[in-house]
Design an enzyme around this catalytic site. Structure first.
Site, short mmCIF file in Angstrom:
data_model
loop_
_atom_site.label_atom_id
_atom_site.label_comp_id
_atom_site.label_asym_id
_atom_site.label_seq_id
_atom_site.Cartn_x
_atom_site.Cartn_y
_atom_site.Cartn_z
N ASN A 11 0.88 -0.89 -0.26
CA ASN A 11 -0.60 0.72 0.15
C ASN A 11 0.62 1.16 0.27
O ASN A 11 1.42 1.85 0.84
CB ASN A 11 -0.83 0.11 1.76
CG ASN A 11 -1.69 0.80 1.65
OD1 ASN A 11 -1.58 2.23 0.65
ND2 ASN A 11 -2.55 1.35 2.90
N LYS A 13 -0.34 4.21 -0.41
CA LYS A 13 -0.25 5.79 0.09
C LYS A 13 0.02 6.33 -0.60
O LYS A 13 -0.50 6.51 -1.72
CB LYS A 13 -0.24 5.78 1.45
CG LYS A 13 0.02 4.57 2.57
CD LYS A 13 -0.40 4.34 3.75
CE LYS A 13 -0.27 3.24 4.88
NZ LYS A 13 -0.31 3.45 6.74
N HIS A 98 -9.66 1.23 5.09
CA HIS A 98 -8.74 1.45 5.81
C HIS A 98 -8.67 1.91 7.01
O HIS A 98 -9.51 3.69 6.99
CB HIS A 98 -7.41 2.23 4.42
CG HIS A 98 -5.51 1.72 5.63
ND1 HIS A 98 -5.63 2.57 6.15
CD2 HIS A 98 -5.21 0.86 5.39
CE1 HIS A 98 -4.73 3.20 6.68
NE2 HIS A 98 -4.35 1.52 5.42
N GLU A 147 -6.26 -5.04 10.83
CA GLU A 147 -4.76 -3.78 11.04
C GLU A 147 -5.32 -2.86 12.75
O GLU A 147 -5.98 -1.87 12.41
CB GLU A 147 -4.68 -2.64 10.31
CG GLU A 147 -4.67 -3.07 8.96
CD GLU A 147 -3.86 -2.45 7.36
OE1 GLU A 147 -2.78 -2.42 6.99
OE2 GLU A 147 -4.88 -1.72 7.91
N GLY A 153 1.92 2.15 10.89
CA GLY A 153 2.62 3.42 10.93
C GLY A 153 3.88 3.61 12.56
O GLY A 153 4.47 4.80 11.85
N SER A 183 3.25 -1.98 10.87
CA SER A 183 4.24 -2.69 10.85
C SER A 183 5.04 -3.34 10.34
O SER A 183 5.74 -3.88 11.20
CB SER A 183 4.98 -1.99 12.42
OG SER A 183 3.87 -0.15 12.92
N GLY A 204 2.47 -1.01 4.88
CA GLY A 204 2.66 0.41 4.13
C GLY A 204 4.58 0.86 3.42
O GLY A 204 4.82 0.42 3.03
N GLY A 205 4.70 1.28 5.24
CA GLY A 205 6.19 2.32 5.31
C GLY A 205 7.22 1.24 4.54
O GLY A 205 8.10 1.59 3.40
P1 PGA Z 1 2.59 -0.03 8.09
O1 PGA Z 1 0.63 0.50 7.30
O2 PGA Z 1 2.92 -1.20 7.61
O3 PGA Z 1 3.08 1.48 7.45
O4 PGA Z 1 2.39 0.05 9.46
C1 PGA Z 1 0.13 -0.19 7.07
C2 PGA Z 1 -1.30 -0.02 6.51
O5 PGA Z 1 -1.68 0.74 6.89
O6 PGA Z 1 -2.08 -0.88 5.93
#
Ligand code: PGA
Length: 221
Positions: A11, A13, A98, A147, A153, A183, A204-205
């Site tokens: 993702n 974002k 989300h 999640e 994040g 994460s 995400g990250g």
């Molecule tokens: P993250 O985000 O891996 O940066 O924690 C996950 C998400 O928001 O789907």
């Protein structure tokens, strides 16, 4: 649509990437995808969808395309909206519900139910995000991403043990493919996927950098 697991979703974002960066991301990740028996999905911003689709087709990639959201409206006089029917030629999947959308755009259970209906009627498979075991899951959802908000994040993932407990409880409610998100990194991905309770991850990250996402695929093999 069958969901081959592990099911790995990147993702992006609302992070900006140039055309070259997207192309390089796909080339790097695609090398790891060729002999991968699961499903790999990329969810770039709307503005990158057409180029991403073009690139994936040009190298005959198995990577699938997802949007990060879609409109609750059908097509028509909704200036600025991106509807399921507009996305259906490009996207096999759409992330819906989300927590960033629930929080920042006041997306209620009712709105999300409508979005799921829009997606499924356009033959787009929802990747539906829940924040807790009791989050409402609309009819028509097959893929659920657990999640927890504290983990998104923050570098502070849920424990694999707790995430698996939640996954088991959600699976008692229906035949879902369950992902964990929050994460996830190349270092911790295995701990979530081992024991085959959690079927995949939403990243995400750690998906922003192609090398880092490629390492996650390698670890999931
Ligand atoms: P993250 O985000 O891996 O940066 O924690 C996950 C998400 O928001 O789907």
């Amino acid at each position: 649509m069958s969901n081959l697991t592990p099911f790995l979703v990147a993702n992006f974002k609302a992070n900006k990437k140039t055309g070259d960066e997207i192309s390089n991301w796909i080339d790097t990740v695609n090398e790891k995808v060729e002999d991968f028996r699961g499903t790999v999905i990329i969810a770039p911003p709307y503005t990158n969808l057409a180029q991403t689709d073009w690139k994936l087709k040009s190298i005959n990639s198995k990577i699938k395309l997802s949007s990060q959201d879609l409109s609750k409206f059908e097509q028509g006089a909704y200036t600025g909206e991106v509807t399921a029917s507009l996305l259906s030629d490009l996207c096999a999947y759409s992330i819906i519900g989300h927590s960033e959308r629930r929080q920042n755009f006041n997306e209620t259970d009712e709105v999300l139910e409508t979005k799921v209906q829009m997606a499924t009627s356009a033959k787009i498979q929802p990747i539906f995000c829940i924040q807790a075991v009791d989050t409402l899951i609309p009819k028509g959802v097959n893929v659920v991403a657990y999640e927890p908000i504290f983990a998104i994040g923050t570098g502070n993932p849920d424990t694999p043990q707790n995430a698996k407990e939640i996954a088991k409880k959600v699976k008692e409610k229906g035949e879902y493919t369950i992902l964990y998100g929050g994460s996830v990194t190349a270092e911790n991905v295995k701990s979530f996927l081992e024991e085959n309770v959690i079927d995949g991850v939403l990243v995400g990250g750690a998906s922003q950098n192609p090398q880092s996402f490629a390492t996650i695929i390698e670890a999931a093999k």
